[in-house]
Design a protein around this motif. Structure first.
Motif, mmCIF file in Angstrom:
data_model
loop_
_atom_site.group_PDB
_atom_site.id
_atom_site.type_symbol
_atom_site.label_atom_id
_atom_site.label_comp_id
_atom_site.label_asym_id
_atom_site.label_seq_id
_atom_site.Cartn_x
_atom_site.Cartn_y
_atom_site.Cartn_z
ATOM 1 N N UNK A 1 40.017 35.649 48.495
ATOM 2 C CA UNK A 1 40.149 34.814 47.559
ATOM 3 C C UNK A 1 38.767 34.936 46.776
ATOM 4 N N UNK A 2 37.649 34.980 47.532
ATOM 5 C CA UNK A 2 36.342 35.239 47.006
ATOM 6 C C UNK A 2 36.164 36.437 45.877
ATOM 7 N N UNK A 3 36.923 37.595 46.198
ATOM 8 C CA UNK A 3 36.871 38.468 45.046
ATOM 9 C C UNK A 3 38.270 39.076 45.185
ATOM 10 N N UNK A 4 39.354 38.542 44.483
ATOM 11 C CA UNK A 4 40.603 38.818 44.657
ATOM 12 C C UNK A 4 41.002 40.113 44.086
ATOM 13 N N UNK A 5 40.239 40.640 42.984
ATOM 14 C CA UNK A 5 40.916 41.923 42.443
ATOM 15 C C UNK A 5 40.456 43.195 43.120
ATOM 16 N N UNK A 6 39.167 43.310 43.345
ATOM 17 C CA UNK A 6 38.768 44.726 44.040
ATOM 18 C C UNK A 6 38.381 44.378 45.514
ATOM 19 N N UNK A 7 38.350 43.148 46.244
ATOM 20 C CA UNK A 7 38.171 42.970 47.582
ATOM 21 C C UNK A 7 36.891 42.707 47.932
ATOM 22 N N UNK A 8 36.654 42.333 49.097
ATOM 23 C CA UNK A 8 35.222 41.978 49.747
ATOM 24 C C UNK A 8 34.548 43.115 50.504
ATOM 25 N N UNK A 9 35.142 44.427 50.307
ATOM 26 C CA UNK A 9 34.673 45.639 51.053
ATOM 27 C C UNK A 9 35.464 45.953 52.326
#
Length: 905
Positions: A423-431
């Protein structure tokens, strides 16, 4: 010599009339594989003799296949059989060996493909018909390439600047070891994950190109299935005590079947993904009831192993996979595709076959194997057999009762972790593969989604993975990455199905079922966690690459082409998004952190391993070199501990530089600690940089001391600045006594005893004390003044008119050959520069105005000496100069007398 033509640049460029772009791509591929070979050679070659021998054996096998391509089928078959040996985590040695095997296989395929293309092109140029070779499905290759590119771009979210500096300090081999052994909570773990992703893609690509790639895949899939059945059989033999596999996997769950796998759930993943390839046997042209019985028995063996493994996800998934396998087994007769339309008799066959397979398995377990095990235990009196039988029954009953039970900390909890990290970076993810690294940082931040989730659940257990391939994909690449993977999956299944209908290729069926099975089990497990399991999906997708996209309708191809272009566009946007959020500093700013890391002082230590806790406080291991960035000025203290074996024969030297200027060298001749002090002056531009260089490192794993496989230098504690010094100062050795005859004789520096003894202390390379404790402030030494000396008295002793006074003397045995300089600093500012060229005492007197506003005086000796190394005595200390703080004028006369009694040097 005829085989070497493929390796020269001319042959390399002419193959298949390759374009310039193709040549560049080929060179990039071979460079990547070559770098991986070097990487693996650096990390595992000397792990053990067996691993080193395996490395050489693989090289010989690869060379043999390159020279004799007809051996490729057998090579791939045995490669497939070996998969069951590698059911371990990425940082376990077994998985590292597996990746090494993959590198050798990929390199072999690369050169075999070059040779086959060269031969095929030569035949065509000679007017002959070339061999059949499939045209790659460019759309599927493009989609998979997009996913790889998106994952590669996501590395920008890691602290790449810090990682580059670490690499320069550690060196290639030590840093490669760090990546190979990185656990999921490390920022290095995604690097290994990306390397595996590219490596598996290249393996699949290599298999899918060249001449007759489907035949290659057929032999590989047969090897995989044979290895699966053999693995299940081995597991049963181990479970009932006929053989023991504990020496290989090291651990086991009481009452559960593990076979060669570290975890029973991973064993279930492996079996469920590969059991569909039993259809290759049903679809073969081999006739006879014995063949059918053998295939049916293999399914029963796999079912037995799955039941005894006690993996609930396997229990739930296997009946569905069996149903699909039996369903398609009736579609083919004598190797031909018959029809999707079948009557009630066929449905009845499937309806009977699935429960019959499962029923026979349970019957064998509960009515044959367990009673037999109990009987043997009673007859032989073996408590081990009886205990294992009871534990197995209890495990099966317990797991069966929990199939529908959602316990605290179960899958819903781990899925919640994955969702809240993503949820912290929902569009392109956390890596890519960074779930655990992020979760450990976010869990301590009160405003983060993860912390609130833990608070709500009243638990704070952070798993290595979210235990679902779909949540793992979501965390890694966000919604875009998850959708891209699903498009790849659906496209592969579509072309497999359409090609089966149009062209009747029955091998497509088990491949499609394997892909479905992989993702069914993936609901409950993160398949990326086990490299060997993760590679299976790429092998299936690689087979799908061999099916030309022309099997699809023109309209569907156009739609897919648009989808590929949209995905390329989204990947490029993702690259920009990752670049703007590089280093995850956006998250750091969101939560008020100096740097995005669990350890907020981590960014100041370059070339060091993560912080650990020890009896003397927090510390970090250095590698060969390390740099500490220090903000502030004043008297700095750093503790260094050296545990390197063999220091009695080969001492460890630690070179220390400050702001690129060498300032000190510490010598460790045995296990112990040293405290290092240095006055840092105020600096206008950036932090100070303290560089540490260790003469040699050691690896506990290679020395057989522990499982720690890091190259270690010295342990470095947290640095600190002194505001208030101890009364006796720092950097001095303990108090000692000397006689009236002095500290040292001229011929060797041995102590002599006199009738009267006075206390003194040796300095080290550097020693500091509070100004309040500096020298003497007695009026009987005369009028206060400045200077090192006013005039020289007998024996070279300097006399002065008064003021704060100390006495220093040089006792270096080689003083006549090289002078010694002592710099006296007040809060880092030079106050006195004293050069010693003989053994005479130096009286040092400072005025009050010089010391005004200063808090600390430091003695900095240009070089130290070690009595043991110089053969003077057994004293191992690194000595600077003797220091005496005068307390009365009577001492001055005694020093004079002592100086007059000794011959002049």
């Amino acid at each position: 010599m005829k085989y070497m033509g493929i390796l020269n640049s001319e042959g390399f460029a002419q193959i298949g009339n390759a374009s310039g772009v193709e040549i560049v791509l080929r060179f990039m591929m071979v460079a990547f594989l070559g770098l991986n070979l070097w990487y693996r050679f650096s990390t595992i070659f000397d792990y053990s003799r067996f691993v080193g021998g395996l490395f050489i054996f693989l090289g010989i096998c690869s060379l043999g296949v390159i020279l004799f391509p007809n051996l490729l089928r057998a090579f791939l078959f045995f490669f497939g059989v070996s998969f069951f040996l590698f059911g371990f985590r990425a940082y376990d040695i077994q998985s590292q060996v597996f990746e090494t095997v993959v590198v050798f296989v990929a390199l072999t395929l690369f050169f075999v493909n070059l040779r086959e293309e060269s031969s095929d092109q030569g035949a065509r140029d000679g007017g002959q018909k070339g061999k059949d070779s499939s045209q790659l499905n460019q759309q599927l290759v493009g989609l998979i390439f997009c996913y790889v590119a998106l994952s590669l771009f996501s590395l920008l979210l890691l602290p790449l600047g810090h990682m580059v500096r670490d690499f320069l300090n550690f060196g290639f081999e030590s840093y490669a070891l760090g990546i190979a052994n990185a656990t999921p909570n490390s920022h290095l773990y995604p690097l290994g994950g990306i390397n595996r992703l590219i490596l598996f893609f290249m393996l699949a690509y290599g298999l899918a190109t060249g001449v007759n790639p489907r035949e290659r895949y057929r032999w590989l899939f047969m090897g995989l299935f044979v290895g699966t059945v053999f693995c299940a059989l081995l597991g049963l033999l181990d479970f009932y005590g006929i053989v023991s596999l504990n020496w290989y996997r090291k651990i086991s769950t009481p009452g559960a079947l593990h076979s060669m796998f570290l975890n029973r759930g991973w064993f279930a993943e492996f079996v469920l993904t590969l059991v569909p390839f039993v259809l290759l046997g049903f679809m073969s042209k081999i006739k006879g009831i014995w063949w059918k019985v053998a295939l049916f028995s293999s399914l029963v063996i796999c079912e037995l192993a799955l039941i005894l493994a006690g993996a609930r996800a396997g229990w739930v998934s296997y009946p569905l996979i069996l149903f699909i396998c039996w369903l398609f087994s009736y579609f083919s007769k004598e190797g031909r595709f018959e029809s999707f339309h079948f009557g009630w008799k066929d449905l009845l066959k499937v309806a009977v076959s699935v429960p019959l397979t499962i029923g026979i398995s349970f019957l064998l377990i509960f009515q044959v194997l367990m009673p037999l095990s109990a009987y043997l235990g009673e007859k032989t009196g073996s408590k081990g057999i009886q205990t294992k039988s009871k534990a197995s029954t209890a495990l099966i009953e317990r797991q069966a009762s929990r199939i529908l039970d959602v316990g605290k900390g179960g899958r819903l909890y781990t899925w919640g972790e994955g969702y809240n990290v993503g949820r912290e970076r929902p569009v392109f993810g956390m890596g890519y593969e960074s779930f655990n690294w992020h979760a450990n940082i976010l869990a301590d931040l009160p405003e983060s989604y993860v912390h609130r989730f833990h608070t709500e659940k009243k638990m704070k257990r952070i798993h290595d993975t979210p235990h679902s391939i779909f949540y793992q994909l979501f965390v890694s690449g966000g919604i875009v990455g998850l959708c891209l993977w699903m498009i790849i999956l659906l496209y592969a299944l579509a072309i497999l199905l359409v090609d089966t209908i149009k062209n009747g290729r029955l091998i497509n069926i088990p491949v499609a079922i394997s892909i479905i099975s992989f993702h069914i089990y993936g609901i409950f497990q993160s398949m990326q966690y086990i490299p060997m399991i993760w590679s299976l999906i790429f092998l299936n997708l690689g087979y799908a690459m061999t099916i030309n996209d022309k099997v699809l309708s023109e309209r569907l191809r156009r739609i897919t082409g648009v989808v590929v272009k949209v995905m390329i566009f989204l990947v490029l946007i993702g690259g920009v998004v990752y670049f703007t959020g590089r280093g995850s500093q956006g998250l750091a700013e969101k939560y008020g952190l100096r740097v995005y890391a669990k350890d907020q002082n981590w960014h100041n230590y370059l070339g060091f391993y993560p912080m650990e806790k020890g009896p003397s406080g927090d510390f970090r291991w250095s590698g060969k070199e390390g740099m500490i960035r220090i903000h502030g000025d004043g008297l700095l203290e750093i503790r260094l501990d050296c545990d390197t074996p063999g220091m009695d024969k080969e001492p460890v030297m630690v070179e220390i530089s400050v702001d690129d200027q060498p300032v000190d060298r510490l010598v460790f001749e045995g296990i112990g600690s040293r405290t290092w002090w240095y006055w840092l002056k105020k600096r206008d531009k950036g932090p100070h940089e303290v560089q540490i260089k260790v003469s040699r490192t050691w690896n506990p794993r290679k020395l057989g001391m522990s499982v720690d496989n890091r190259d270690l230098g010295v342990r470095v504690g947290e640095y600190r600045f002194f505001s208030n010094l101890p009364k006796d100062g720092i950097g001095f050795y303990g108090w000692e006594t000397m006689g009236d005859e002095g500290l040292r004789t001229e011929d060797g520096g041995r102590k002599t005893e006199g009738r009267r003894a006075k206390r003194f202390r040796w300095t080290g390379k550097r020693a500091s004390q509070s100004i309040a404790e500096f020298g003497m402030r007695d009026a009987d030494l005369g009028k206060r003044g400045k200077g090192v000396s006013k005039h020289k008295g007998a024996g070279g002793l300097d006399e002065g008119a008064g003021g704060p006074v100390v006495f220093l003397r040089c006792s270096h045995p080689d003083i006549s050959k090289a002078s010694v300089v002592v710099r006296i600093l007040g809060d880092g500012e030079l106050l006195r520069y004293i050069e010693f060229s003989d053994y005479g005492w130096k009286r040092v007197e400072l005025g009050d105005e010089e010391l005004e506003g200063k808090g600390i005086v430091t003695y900095e000796v240009s070089r130290v000496w070690n009595p043991k190394r110089m053969g003077v005595s057994g004293d191992r200390r690194d000595l600077g100069v003797p220091y005496q703080s005068v307390k009365s004028s009577s001492f001055l006369s005694k020093i004079r007398a002592s100086a007059m009694a000794r011959p002049s040097s």
